[in-house]
Enzyme design. Structure first.
Site, PDB file in Angstrom:
ATOM      1  N   LYS A  13       1.340   4.173  -2.955  1.00  0.00           N
ATOM      2  CA  LYS A  13       1.436   5.950  -2.773  1.00  0.00           C
ATOM      3  C   LYS A  13       2.606   6.542  -3.304  1.00  0.00           C
ATOM      4  O   LYS A  13       2.705   7.695  -3.871  1.00  0.00           O
ATOM      5  CB  LYS A  13       1.362   6.068  -1.209  1.00  0.00           C
ATOM      6  CG  LYS A  13       0.002   5.557  -0.531  1.00  0.00           C
ATOM      7  CD  LYS A  13      -0.360   5.900   0.961  1.00  0.00           C
ATOM      8  CE  LYS A  13      -1.500   5.253   1.359  1.00  0.00           C
ATOM      9  NZ  LYS A  13      -1.830   5.277   2.829  1.00  0.00           N
ATOM     10  N   ASP A  44       0.925  -1.457  -0.160  1.00  0.00           N
ATOM     11  CA  ASP A  44       0.039  -0.036   0.064  1.00  0.00           C
ATOM     12  C   ASP A  44       0.888   1.218   0.208  1.00  0.00           C
ATOM     13  O   ASP A  44       0.557   2.252  -0.798  1.00  0.00           O
ATOM     14  CB  ASP A  44      -0.765  -0.060   1.067  1.00  0.00           C
ATOM     15  CG  ASP A  44      -1.928   1.294   1.270  1.00  0.00           C
ATOM     16  OD1 ASP A  44      -2.694   1.242   0.336  1.00  0.00           O
ATOM     17  OD2 ASP A  44      -1.770   2.065   2.272  1.00  0.00           O
TER      18      ASP A  44
END
Length: 927
Positions: free
Chosen positions: A787, A783
């Site tokens: 980003k 995750d």
């Protein structure tokens, strides 16, 4: 006082005229009966009785029996009756003592409504009143159908005219009684008998001339005028009814237009009034006569025109048009649900709107009243409390304290079912007579040109015509310019079908900068392509031609943009889970405040999950969305869902909000943007997916007026994406981005200190709801890598997700665990490695932090566990806060720091909500 001698009435046999054709049937002298004792005059002519109340004259009325000529040159000759009058005839008074009212077919539709009309007339305190009435609702259509059936030799015309008789008989029976009812029914019976005879003749001939047709159709107005006249007289008020074929004289100019002869009409009105000087006159609308006394009409919806002509002849103080709406709307309310009633319109504005199809007035109604500055009031007979719309000279001080564009543009109107004809070629430039040849050819076809636009280079001329006429126009133009086409002087005669016109109207648009810019900006942001533009030098109107399928959306977009209604967003929410559900609750709580303070109306048209969805045409009640989801859910279909939100034409702007983490949903973004649907999402899959797909998506978004917002993909509600974009847009250069991007891992490492075991802290975070259901999704670092790749691509790096090295915090033996529970049970066995690393860092005065890095200078990125001194900003976090440091050419020595909560449904949903409001601001809402 002198008196006049009177001859005895002529025998009925001497006055009876057999089978008068149409042009003789209106002869006012075909039967005459003079009664001194009652001082009344009654004319029976053509099977019609016209009654007048007591005239109160002290002298005897003289009637001249005139010769009338029929189509077959049948003459009826009667000796003149000459009566000396001892006093001067009363003249026709004019001016403010008169008020004119017009009641349409809907107002006269039933006995109850006719009584309401009578009540309105009687309540008018004006000294004199002239009332213009249409036929009862649907009667004009019924009369036209009679003629059509008889012309087609359809025997059902007999039963159809019986239906007309029964409709009026029943209405009169409910309104009238006694002698008045008997007189009306006798007249009605005579009229119907005469019409049957005429229709029988049409049936035999298989054809009806226009004058025959007009004569038949005009009876609806005659009957409604008589019924209203009798109804008013029942209340004890003197009243006469006027057959306007005896007064209004017109000159036919084409098959669908006539021009009033004001001089002759005024003479005949004065002559009529000398005989019947009543204070209340009920006049027939729609019908008139030619100078040769041939019956005709003012064509469809001509009763408004009748009222305007008569008011001009009387120089009345006001004309009130009674209808079934509260006034003139800023746009068609069936297309724009939040159209508003306009309190005033100038004559020019009303003219423009009526020309472009707005249901305001008969297009030619404005001309007679404008000359004498007679105001027109549009009122609703079913809502007498509504003030209506006043059409008059533009008030000098109107909107004087408001200078915004919404006070400049009054209204919008549309015309559908048009085609655009484009004549193009280099041989047109500088050649006199080309336009004349084009439009002369169109005129010969008989087509109606609605709008013309020509390029200043004279290279092309385009014009709009009704789609029903374009085939003939195209054929005629190809024939006329075949030689020029063959020689190459003209390159093409092109037809673009299925077009509509959108007209923007406002008296104060003249000389006001920014109107056109705002109009076209609104159309562009609604993804509407404009095909042609026209604006007259008066600047009262800007007209655009666009695809018919886009017309309603365009109308709503411009109406919304000019503050005539709220800035409305039709939204579809995808994924009503933790973030999506929280967003829906936030929308529910803020909806009223957004409408009141910012004029923003957010409508959720649909909510879909992976299994079920709910749809609405006007907006889901967000106070009950969970209950509605249980009660009315249907099987989820993402394509159907998107189509429903986008093609609901009540709202011009649509946005889909993806609150999932689903790759499949993200794969639809390109198609949605291409269709003009805005996209807002916290879903990272699209911007961190395959590079070519990301570049294609961003290229489309930058080239269109469709917006794609994704602030919440990094840092939840923190302004990280917008800060980065702001730096780049203002010319700063990004050197380095470093941050703690995961709220989960921020919480874990903020609490992983002292003697606590790593597994203990992970378990605590899971119980507190900071982690995904399976903590490995957070600890794997994927995750954070997504980003990092999003920020890297925003900074201009063309990296794939696979280019980012990631330190995975899930011990390799546990990556294959079949469940989250199994993983959590095994995790304590692997605490030592991270505990040792923490102890080593603390011994050196450092802390561990899990960070993502974008190294723009070296064109790379990474995700890893790093050590920071305790005085470093990254070491001073608490809870689940995120922190991001931007090192740029401007912020080189002291990085720009963004810090705050970076996880949780409330802040993530808030970030999405902020993007929704940013979109509304881009689309015209006040910022």
């Amino acid at each position: 006082m002198r008196t006049a001698a009177v001859s005895t009435p002529c025998p009925a046999s001497a006055l009876f005229l057999h089978h008068l054709p149409p042009r003789c049937s209106r002869d006012p002298s075909s039967r005459t009966r003079l009664s001194i004792s009652q001082a009344t005059v009654q004319d029976r002519h053509g099977g019609k009785t016209r009654g007048c109340s007591s005239l109160g004259w002290s002298r005897i009325v003289s009637e001249r029996i005139r010769k009338r000529r029929s189509n077959n040159q049948i003459f009826a000759s009667i000796a003149d009756i000459s009566l000396e009058q001892s006093i001067e005839n009363p003249s026709l008074p004019k001016g403010d003592m008169w008020s004119v009212h017009k009641f349409g077919g809907t107002c006269m539709g039933t006995s109850k409504r006719i009584q309401s009309v009578a009540d309105i007339v009687l309540s008018d305190s004006t000294e004199r009143k002239l009332i213009v009435v249409s036929a009862m609702s649907k009667v004009t259509d019924m009369m036209y159908e009679l003629v059509n059936k008889a012309s087609s030799r359809d025997d059902s015309y007999i039963s159809a005219i019986d239906n007309v008789f029964e409709k009026h008989k029943l209405t009169a029976s409910e309104l009238l009684d006694g002698e008045d009812l008997a007189r009306f029914l006798s007249q009605l019976h005579n009229d119907i008998s005469n019409l049957k005879t005429m229709l029988r003749a049409i049936y035999i001939a298989g054809h009806a001339t226009e004058s025959f047709s007009d004569f038949v159709v005009g009876h609806g107005e005659l009957w409604s005028a008589q019924m209203l006249s009798y109804t008013i007289k029942k209340h004890g008020r003197p009243c006469c009814w006027m057959d306007t074929r005896d007064v209004l004289i017109v000159n036919p100019t084409s098959s669908n237009q006539v021009d009033p002869d004001y001089i002759e009409s005024e003479k005949r009105l004065e002559k009529w009034f000398l005989k019947k000087p009543a204070d209340i006159i009920i006049a027939t609308g729609f019908i008139a006569s030619t100078i040769q006394n041939i019956p005709t009409t003012l064509k469809r919806d001509g009763s408004d025109f009748s009222a305007a002509i008569l008011s001009a002849l009387l120089k009345a103080r006001q004309v009130t048009i009674w209808t079934d709406v509260d006034g003139v709307y800023s746009a068609d309310p069936s297309k724009v649900s939040e159209a508003v009633i306009l309190r005033t319109l100038s004559y020019q504005e009303a003219w423009e709107m009526s020309y472009f199809g707005a249901n305001v007035l008969h297009p030619r109604t404005i001309i007679p009243v404008m000359k004498h500055s007679i105001p027109i009031l549009i009122r609703n007979i079913f809502n007498l409390s509504a003030p209506g719309t006043k059409i008059c000279q533009q008030p000098v001080n109107e909107n004087q304290d408001r200078k915004s564009l919404d006070s400049v543009v009054k209204a919008f109107a549309t015309i559908d079912n048009l085609a655009l004809v484009n004549v193009e070629g280099t041989g047109m430039a500088g050649i006199p007579g080309t336009a004349s040849a084009i439009f002369g050819t169109v005129k010969d076809v008989g087509a109606n040109v609605i709008m013309i636009s020509q390029a200043s280079s004279e290279h092309s001329v385009c014009f709009a015509v009704p789609e029903s006429e374009v085939k003939a126009v195209s054929s005629a133009l190809h024939s006329r310019f075949q030689q020029a086409l063959d020689a190459g002087r003209l390159s093409k005669v092109e037809v673009i079908p299925k077009c509509s016109i959108l007209a923007t109207v406002g008296h104060k648009m003249a000389s006001t900068p920014g109107v056109s810019a705002t109009l076209f900006d609104a159309l562009a942001k609604a993804n509407i392509n404009v095909r042609a533009i026209a604006q007259g030098c008066s600047e009262y109107n800007i007209t655009v031609v666009l695809k018919q399928e886009d017309c309603v959306r365009a109308l709503r977009a411009v109406h919304s943009r000019f503050y005539l209604s709220k800035t409305t967003l039709a939204m579809g929410i995808i994924g009503p889970g933790l973030i999506g559900g929280t967003l829906l609750d936030q929308l529910r709580d803020q909806a009223a405040a957004l409408k009141e303070k910012f004029n923003i109306d957010l409508r959720v048209m649909g909510i879909t999950g992976s299994q079920t969805m709910i749809l609405s045409d006007m907006g889901i009640d967000l106070s009950r969305w969970r209950e509605i989801q249980k009660e009315k859910a249907e099987v989820a279909d993402l394509d159907k869902f998107a189509k429903h939100v986008n093609e609901n034409h009540f709202f011009p702007n649509t946005v889909l909000v993806d609150c999932t983490a689903d790759t499949n949903v993200a794969n639809h973004y390109y198609d949605w943007l291409q269709k003009g649907i805005h996209v807002i999402t916290p879903n990272k899959k699209a911007n961190s997916g395959p590079l070519d797909r990301y570049l294609k998506l961003r290229t489309l978004q930058r080239l269109s007026y469709t917006h794609y917002f994704y602030e919440a993909t990094v840092g939840a509600g923190l302004p990280i994406i917008s800060s980065l974009q702001g730096l780049l847009e203002t010319g700063d250069k990004i050197l380095h981005i470093e941050g703690i991007f995961s709220g989960t891992l921020s919480y874990i490492f903020n609490n992983f200190k002292g003697t606590r075991a790593f597994s203990e802290v992970v378990f605590e975070a899971k119980e507190a709801g900071y982690t995904e259901p399976d903590p490995r999704d957070d600890l794997s670092g994927t995750d954070v890598a997504r980003k990092v790749i999003i920020l890297a691509r925003e900074s201009g790096l063309k990296l794939e997700l696979s280019d980012i090295p990631v330190q995975n915090l899930v011990p390799e033996p546990l990556r294959a665990c079949s469940s989250s529970d199994e993983y959590m049970q095994q995790l304590p066995n692997f605490d030592k490695e991270l505990s040792d690393e923490r102890d080593d860092a603390e011994a050196s005065g450092d802390v561990l932090r899990y960070v993502g890095v974008v190294d723009v200078v070296n064109d790379k990125g990474s995700v890893e566990l790093r050590r920071y001194k305790k005085e470093h900003p990254f070491a001073q976090l608490s809870g689940s806060d995120n922190i991001i440091a931007f090192t740029t050419t401007r912020y080189k020595d002291q990085p720009l720091i963004v810090r705050g909560p970076g996880a949780g449904a409330e802040v993530t949903a808030g970030g999405v909500f902020s993007d929704i409001l940013r979109l509304a601001s881009y689309l015209g809402a006040p910022s």
